[in-house]
Each structure stands twice: as structure tokens, then as C-alpha cells.
Scaffold this active site. Structure first.
Site, PDB file in Angstrom:
ATOM      1  N   LYS A  65       6.602  -2.012   1.943  1.00 54.46           N
ATOM      2  CA  LYS A  65       5.417  -1.414   2.569  1.00 54.46           C
ATOM      3  C   LYS A  65       4.213  -2.343   2.384  1.00 54.46           C
ATOM      4  O   LYS A  65       3.316  -2.099   1.570  1.00 54.46           O
ATOM      5  CB  LYS A  65       5.147  -0.026   1.998  1.00 54.46           C
ATOM      6  CG  LYS A  65       4.198   0.821   2.858  1.00 54.46           C
ATOM      7  CD  LYS A  65       4.150   2.239   2.355  1.00 54.46           C
ATOM      8  CE  LYS A  65       3.180   3.104   3.140  1.00 54.46           C
ATOM      9  NZ  LYS A  65       3.628   3.351   4.526  1.00 54.46           N
ATOM     10  N   ARG A 101      -7.350 -20.612  -1.891  1.00 51.80           N
ATOM     11  CA  ARG A 101      -6.351 -20.482  -0.835  1.00 51.80           C
ATOM     12  C   ARG A 101      -5.230 -21.507  -0.970  1.00 51.80           C
ATOM     13  O   ARG A 101      -5.469 -22.721  -0.985  1.00 51.80           O
ATOM     14  CB  ARG A 101      -7.001 -20.608   0.545  1.00 51.80           C
ATOM     15  CG  ARG A 101      -6.058 -20.238   1.688  1.00 51.80           C
ATOM     16  CD  ARG A 101      -6.725 -20.377   3.049  1.00 51.80           C
ATOM     17  NE  ARG A 101      -5.866 -19.872   4.113  1.00 51.80           N
ATOM     18  CZ  ARG A 101      -4.853 -20.553   4.662  1.00 51.80           C
ATOM     19  NH1 ARG A 101      -4.588 -21.785   4.228  1.00 51.80           N
ATOM     20  NH2 ARG A 101      -4.128 -20.017   5.615  1.00 51.80           N
ATOM     21  N   ARG A 103       8.442   4.101  -4.666  1.00 48.13           N
ATOM     22  CA  ARG A 103       8.493   3.107  -3.588  1.00 48.13           C
ATOM     23  C   ARG A 103       7.505   1.976  -3.849  1.00 48.13           C
ATOM     24  O   ARG A 103       7.794   0.806  -3.578  1.00 48.13           O
ATOM     25  CB  ARG A 103       8.216   3.755  -2.236  1.00 48.13           C
ATOM     26  CG  ARG A 103       8.360   2.776  -1.065  1.00 48.13           C
ATOM     27  CD  ARG A 103       8.269   3.477   0.263  1.00 48.13           C
ATOM     28  NE  ARG A 103       6.967   4.112   0.469  1.00 48.13           N
ATOM     29  CZ  ARG A 103       6.670   4.881   1.523  1.00 48.13           C
ATOM     30  NH1 ARG A 103       7.585   5.105   2.457  1.00 48.13           N
ATOM     31  NH2 ARG A 103       5.481   5.434   1.635  1.00 48.13           N
ATOM     32  N   TYR A 152       0.833  -1.202   0.000  1.00 44.16           N
ATOM     33  CA  TYR A 152       0.000   0.000   0.000  1.00 44.16           C
ATOM     34  C   TYR A 152       0.865   1.248   0.000  1.00 44.16           C
ATOM     35  O   TYR A 152       2.066   1.200   0.269  1.00 44.16           O
ATOM     36  CB  TYR A 152      -0.945   0.001   1.200  1.00 44.16           C
ATOM     37  CG  TYR A 152      -0.305   0.360   2.528  1.00 44.16           C
ATOM     38  CD1 TYR A 152      -0.464   1.627   3.087  1.00 44.16           C
ATOM     39  CD2 TYR A 152       0.466  -0.568   3.240  1.00 44.16           C
ATOM     40  CE1 TYR A 152       0.106   1.968   4.301  1.00 44.16           C
ATOM     41  CE2 TYR A 152       1.048  -0.243   4.453  1.00 44.16           C
ATOM     42  CZ  TYR A 152       0.863   1.019   4.981  1.00 44.16           C
ATOM     43  OH  TYR A 152       1.447   1.350   6.178  1.00 44.16           O
TER      44      TYR A 152
END
Length: 286
Positions: A148, A100, A52, A33
């Protein structure tokens, strides 16, 4: 009026926004994010945030949902639709929805892209006048803090630990007694001779976009910089302390674990640096 958010190609009221229960951001925190500040309806340090973001995506081998130009256009459209003059834009990219499995899904899996705005006062805040207090906690995060990612549970726990002790935020401390960073900000001290100290860039801390600008502004002010770790004991003896982030700009720190820093009030250099950063941000925002 309902806030408009962006979800995978559509602008929708927040009450109608949906992400699959199989999204890997939800199941594995497999996502990254960025948060970009907004002043006078313009985006602060957008190019730095995108640089970034590209690094974070690359480190996780996570596909990009689009070009910088496309993402900028979405940011601007959300600001317009929600009438945001001051606040934040949050952007999250996950690896997308797949059954999953710990192994990454096929490369043709579409990444998820979500953005939303938050109206928030950034220039004139009570905390910028009084400063904030911090409490120290062990740094027990994973060892790739330079990426991040959305896995923010331990920083949340650390902040709540600090609040339970009457502090505003936490500074995380490594096994050698050196401060790494705050729960969502980079940390600094100002020595009695005026030298500014902040930890070097590595996997141990997030490479702050605001940090990069602030280090340059401090040097323009004629301040010597020491890019190295500092201990909690050194911080308690400092003349000033402060933190930086996209959402708080430059925020003075006035006590650590109950020990006053300097006079116990926001220091003159931190106040000056905050003014300079806001002026710079308004001049360069797009």
C-alpha cells in the site's frame, strides 16, 4: 477552527504542518499509508490495518516510526482533538528526509510519520442507495500492488478517465481481460446462482482489510465463494456487483461501461452485506 494534524511528534494546526522538501515520500513516493474508518468515534479494523502496515513496511525495508500502541494513541488523540465521530484517519509513513539519491539513505535516517483526520459521512451516503457506475481501463500500475504505497498517480488517472466517460469509478483490467480491482477498492460479482466471486490475493491487488471481513460475512450468509479472476464479460452478465474499501464499506455497482448489472439497481445481497458489515464494524471498533 483549524484541523489538528500530527507531524513527526507534534500536534499542530494544519496550516502550520511542514514536511521537508527532501522527504523521500515527496521525491520518490517512497512511503506507505493506511486509512482507517471511524464510526461513533471508534476505529474500525485497526488491528488489520496495522498488520498490513507492518507487511508494507517490511516489503520496502522501511523503518517503523513506532509501536502499534504508540500509533493507536496518536489516532485516538487526533479523534479527540478534532471531535471526529464519523470519518477517516489517514496515516502516511515515508523513509524520511535525505539528500536526493535513488539509493536508500543510511539506516539511521528517521522515517516521517504524518496523520490527519477527515470528517465524512460513511453509514448513510447517496451512493449506497443508488449504487455506483464503473468504466473499465487497462491496469498499467507497477507490479507490486499488494504494497500500500503512496504512488497513486495511475489510479487517479484511471478515476479521472472514468469520470470523463460519465462513470463514478474505474475497474482496472489486466492483459488477459480479467478485472484486478477498482482505483481504491476490491471488486466482486454475484453470479445468478448466488455465488460470490472475487479475485485471489497476489501481487496484482491490494489485500483489502475490508475484503477479509466481507468474505467472512458472505460465508456466514451461506454464500458459496469463488476466489478467482473474473472477466469483464462475466461481470456484465452477473446478477450483482459491488466493491469494498475502508472508506466505502460495501458499495453496490449498478453498471459497467454503460451495461446494467442485473436490474440496474443495488442488489439485495450487496445491500444486506453492507448492513452486516456496518453492524460488525460498530461492534468490533475500538
Amino acid at each position: 477552527m483549524s484541523r489538528i494534524v500530527y507531524v513527526n511528534g507534534s500536534y499542530v494546526p494544519e496550516s502550520e504542518a511542514k514536511i521537508s522538501v527532501f522527504d523521500r515520500g515527496f521525491l520518490f513516493a517512497d512511503g506507505v499509508y493506511e486509512v482507517t474508518a471511524v464510526l461513533s468515534g471508534k476505529l474500525v479494523d485497526f488491528a488489520g490495518h496495522m498488520k498490513r502496515l507492518r507487511r508494507s513496511l517490511s516489503e520496502l525495508a522501511l523503518p517503523s516510526p513506532g509501536s502499534d500502541e504508540m500509533i493507536l494513541a496518536i489516532h485516538r488523540e487526533l479523534l479527540s482533538r478534532n471531535g471526529i465521530e464519523e470519518g477517516l484517519v489517514y496515516m502516511q509513513i515515508s523513509r524520511g528526509a535525505a539528500d536526493r539519491d535513488f539509493a536508500f539513505p543510511p539506516e539511521n535516517t528517521e522515517p516521517s510519520l504524518v496523520l490527519f483526520t477527515q470528517a465524512k459521512t460513511l453509514r448513510e451516503t447517496p451512493a449506497s442507495k443508488t449504487g455506483i457506475t464503473v468504466a473499465t481501463v487497462p491496469d498499467q500500475r507497477w507490479r507490486r500492488c499488494d504494497i500500500k504505497t503512496v504512488q497513486l498517480l495511475y489510479p487517479s488517472m484511471a478515476k479521472m478517465d472514468a469520470k470523463s466517460r460519465g462513470a463514478d469509478d474505474a475497474w482496472m483490467v489486466d492483459g488477459d481481460g480479467f478485472v484486478t480491482e477498482g482505483t481504491s477498492n476490491n471488486a466482486y460479482i454475484v453470479k445468478q446462482d448466488g455465488t460470490v466471486v472475487t479475485r485471489h490475493l497476489s501481487n496484482d491487488i491490494l489485500h483489502g482489510i475490508t475484503r477479509a471481513t466481507v468474505v467472512g460475512l458472505a460465508e456466514q450468509e451461506g454464500r458459496a465463494m469463488e476466489i478467482r479472476p473474473f472477466s469483464v464479460a462475466e461481470a456484465r452478465e452477473a446478477d450483482e456487483a459491488f466493491v469494498t474499501s475502508a472508506s466505502s464499506f460495501v458499495m453496490p455497482v449498478v453498471s459497467i461501461d454503460g451495461t446494467k448489472i442485473g436490474s440496474g439497481s443495488p442488489g439485495p445481497f450487496a445491500r444486506r452485506l453492507r448492513e452486516r458489515y456496518i453492524a460488525h464494524a460498530e461492534e468490533t471498533a475500538l
